[in-house]
Enzyme design. Structure first.
Site, PDB file in Angstrom:
ATOM      1  N   CYS A  93       0.683  -1.204  -0.027  1.00  9.03           N
ATOM      2  CA  CYS A  93      -0.121   0.077   0.021  1.00  9.03           C
ATOM      3  C   CYS A  93       0.918   1.252  -0.069  1.00  9.03           C
ATOM      4  O   CYS A  93       2.053   1.137   0.510  1.00  9.03           O
ATOM      5  CB  CYS A  93      -0.775   0.062   1.263  1.00  9.03           C
ATOM      6  SG  CYS A  93      -1.615  -1.713   1.529  1.00  9.03           S
TER       7      CYS A  93
ATOM      8  N   LYS B 123       5.107  -4.601  -5.591  1.00 12.42           N
ATOM      9  CA  LYS B 123       6.726  -4.387  -6.030  1.00 12.42           C
ATOM     10  C   LYS B 123       7.529  -4.356  -4.697  1.00 12.42           C
ATOM     11  O   LYS B 123       8.471  -4.978  -4.531  1.00 12.42           O
ATOM     12  CB  LYS B 123       6.665  -3.073  -6.722  1.00 12.42           C
ATOM     13  CG  LYS B 123       8.274  -2.587  -6.905  1.00 12.42           C
ATOM     14  CD  LYS B 123       8.827  -3.574  -7.955  1.00 12.42           C
ATOM     15  CE  LYS B 123      10.331  -3.645  -8.207  1.00 12.42           C
ATOM     16  NZ  LYS B 123      10.769  -4.338  -8.897  1.00 12.42           N
TER      17      LYS B 123
HETATM   18  O1  M6R Z   1      13.011  -5.041  -2.592  1.00 12.56           O
HETATM   19  P1  M6R Z   1      13.617  -6.017  -2.374  1.00 12.56           P
HETATM   20  O2  M6R Z   1      14.746  -6.629  -3.015  1.00 12.56           O
HETATM   21  O3  M6R Z   1      13.917  -6.550  -0.873  1.00 12.56           O
HETATM   22  O4  M6R Z   1      12.461  -7.307  -2.573  1.00 12.56           O
HETATM   23  C1  M6R Z   1      12.630  -8.612  -2.176  1.00 12.56           C
HETATM   24  C2  M6R Z   1      11.521  -9.503  -3.003  1.00 12.56           C
HETATM   25  O5  M6R Z   1      10.303  -9.206  -2.432  1.00 12.56           O
HETATM   26  C3  M6R Z   1      11.416  -9.367  -4.471  1.00 12.56           C
HETATM   27  O6  M6R Z   1      12.712  -9.575  -5.104  1.00 12.56           O
HETATM   28  C4  M6R Z   1      10.423 -10.262  -5.196  1.00 12.56           C
HETATM   29  O7  M6R Z   1      10.877 -11.778  -4.967  1.00 12.56           O
HETATM   30  C5  M6R Z   1      10.430  -9.967  -6.733  1.00 12.56           C
HETATM   31  N1  M6R Z   1       9.046  -9.730  -6.906  1.00 12.56           N
HETATM   32  C6  M6R Z   1      10.929 -11.088  -7.409  1.00 12.56           C
HETATM   33  O8  M6R Z   1      10.511 -10.586  -8.832  1.00 12.56           O
END
Ligand code: M6R
Length: 606
Positions: free
Chosen positions: A2, A601
């Site tokens: 959110c 995201k």
């Molecule tokens: O922002 P972050 O790198 O900490 O996020 C980690 C994961 O939530 C993120 O890499 C997620 O697995 C992606 N949607 C993969 O494509």
């Protein structure tokens, strides 16, 4: 996840500002969106399910003239309660006087709701946010700030809140407690509150980063910040958000644009840090590392970033000779871990706002551990809270499926590994050869993007006739198999699993037949012979195989060719193939590639 936003009008049109902001934040969470507009004694609320475009459509028939002085907006990724208009923010009290938007979670909301119900309050939604509205109503004081302060001790969990009330039309209150929030300012003396700094691009160029426990009371054109009940002052920092705006240009999806940006992204990662002529490495962070005696590196991250960690762990083991530990943030927080003075805890995150990683970071710091951040978003919590670190310089990544951020993470991590390897006495010819081969990696990625893309697309289109996939790899290619499998399932919604290639025979081989194809990542490295055996093993069970390789010695039902490189550097190339494979398969299936269902995201909730 959110996003929350508040804006006090001076020059811009309130409706336009709120809409622009919602569109920028839509990639984080997109089950529904809502706004509230405030003028003295009157509040107008508009909500819509689905995309922000649906809200925009509703707003077309609603006039918000300049007599409305302030507005708040929220884009929702459902946690408490289904995707309904009732559950969409903003929420309000019984008298429709107090209005608020909220990020993250109130953990004790059920208990609070029961108590309020006993007192006679009724609830129109299933959200934890409505409980806060009713609590505020129940604890009303003579100012909004005092009202909010009296309720905060009752809330358990982590949250960011933006609150206004018709009864106190001059006031607005913001709270940060475990969920990101900044105050933005511009020369027109306008004031903004946003859960995302970047989304302020074009509106504000100065910010105050709030910390956990900060409560901000706005009154008229002034504001105060309080922490633990005391007034505090905070520095206003200049930011350059303009440069971080993301545009899609001619690509049909942000994900494809971001895949094609990867050669440039890697050049950015190296710029000023690698002198390819003298074969030397430079970064402020390296000077910080020089001061430490590191015997063990523990990596903490969530999924895609976690896959980058596993590749990096192999580099730190092979090139530096260090012990490593690789941890998923969400699991690490339950561990009874010990911190040694010779440990370095490295947190990697694209967003820098992943709740699990932040919680792990706080636990490590509470035990006195040294922390290093590898982060993409410059103003993020992890970037600000870690003791030292490096930015990955990938630029804004909009596609929920992370691509260029991963490659930038790999590039940054390799530089740290190479720096420590150099200090630890890696053989100079080997070091020089890796640097030399690294210089060619952006061009080799371009070769895949421009020469092999059509073949990858063709194969991907054939793969969508199947429903289950195995991604197989060994050593450096196991994390790439994991990342390839994640990307594939994330955007195609087809089932895929990643396995260490040799582990097939410990169970999954039972599923191999002509209906369940495998993607075998088998570059010409030390594992090639083993991978040839795996291929035979799968084909003997009539399993179809896509082979990603630069070797002539291995032939699958389909082959995808990659350029040859140093054995340590293949992950930069094989991952790009796996991204394209996932992208084209998803595109053939008409999936919402940039915003896959149920995902957001940045995962700012636990
Ligand atoms: O922002 P972050 O790198 O900490 O996020 C980690 C994961 O939530 C993120 O890499 C997620 O697995 C992606 N949607 C993969 O494509």
């Amino acid at each position: 996840m959110c996003g929350i936003f508040w804006y006090k009008w001076k020059t811009h049109n309130i409706k336009d500002v709120l809409l622009t902001w919602l569109k920028r934040l839509e990639y984080r969470g997109y089950d529904s969106a809502g706004m509230a507009f405030l003028k003295k004694w009157e509040v107008k609320v508009v909500k819509a399910l689905g995309k922000v475009a649906n809200l925009e459509e509703k707003l077309r028939n609603i006039t918000i003239d300049n007599s409305f002085e302030a507005g708040m907006a929220h884009t929702r990724w459902a946690t408490h309660g289904g995707v309904t208009l009732e559950n969409t923010h903003p929420h309000w009290d019984s008298g429709q006087s107090i209005f608020l938007v909220h990020n993250w979670i109130i953990e004790n909301f059920k208990e609070l709701k029961q108590e309020l119900t006993k007192k006679g309050y009724s609830f129109y939604s299933q959200t934890d946010t409505e409980v806060i509205a009713k609590l505020l109503e129940d604890n009303k004081k003579d100012t909004l700030l005092k009202t909010v302060e009296s309720v905060l001790p009752l809330l358990e969990g982590a949250y960011a809140l933006l609150i206004f009330s018709k009864d106190f039309p001059d006031e607005m209150v913001a709270v940060r407690f475990g969920s990101p929030l900044v105050i933005g300012f511009n020369d027109q003396k306008e004031i903004f509150f946003s859960s995302d700094t970047q989304a302020l691009a074009g509106f504000a160029d100065k910010v105050i980063f709030l910390d956990d426990g900060d409560v901000v009371g706005v009154k008229g054109n002034d504001f105060v910040i309080k922490s633990n009940g005391k007034l505090i002052s905070k520095a206003i920092e200049k930011i350059d958000v303009e440069s971080l705006k993301a545009e899609k240009w001619d690509f049909p999806h942000y994900m494809l644009k971001e895949i094609f940006e990867q050669p440039e992204v890697l050049k950015n990662v190296f710029r000023g840090r690698v002198d390819f002529k003298s074969k030397t490495l430079h970064a402020d962070a390296f000077r910080e590392l020089d001061k430490l005696d590191i015997q063990r590196i523990v990596f903490i991250a969530s999924w895609t970033s976690y896959h980058a960690w596993i590749v990096a762990a192999r580099w730190f083991e092979d090139l530096v000779g260090l012990d490593t530990g690789v941890e998923i943030g969400s699991e690490f927080v339950y561990k009874n871990f010990k911190v040694k003075p010779t440990d370095l805890y490295v947190f990697i995150s694209q967003s820098g706002e992943t709740a699990d990683s932040i919680e792990a970071l706080k636990l490590v710091q509470a035990k006195g551990g040294k922390t290093f951040g590898i982060v993409n978003v410059v103003w993020s919590t992890i970037a600000r809270v870690t003791d030292m670190g490096m930015f990955t310089r990938a630029g804004t990544e909009v596609g929920v499926a992370s691509t260029k951020a991963f490659v930038a993470q790999l590039g940054t991590l390799l530089l740290v590994a190479l720096y420590l390897a150099y200090k630890n006495g890696i053989a100079k010819p080997e070091f020089d050869k890796i640097i030399e081969d690294l210089a060619a990696i952006p061009t080799k990625i371009e070769e895949i993007l421009y020469r092999e893309n059509a073949n990858i697309k063709d194969i991907a289109y054939q793969l969508v006739d199947y429903y289950n996939f195995f991604f197989l790899g060994r050593h450096y290619q196991l994390p790439i198999a994991m990342e390839g499998s994640l990307k594939f399932k994330e955007i195609t919604y087809l089932h895929s699993e990643a396995y260490p290639a040799w582990e097939l025979k410990h169970g999954p081989l039972a599923l191999i037949d002509e209906k369940n194809p495998s993607i075998l990542i088998a570059p010409n490295d030390l594992m090639l012979e083993h991978n040839i055996s795996t291929l035979e093993e799968v084909r003997a069970r009539k399993g179809k195989v896509v082979v990603i390789t630069d070797s002539q010695a291995i032939k699958g039902d389909w082959n995808i060719k990659i350029p040859s490189t140093n054995r340590f550097l293949y992950p930069f190339l094989t991952v790009v193939v796996s991204q394209l494979l996932a992208y084209h398969a998803a595109q053939k299936l008409w999936r919402e590639i940039d915003k896959p269902r149920n995902l957001a995201k940045s995962v700012t909730v636990k």
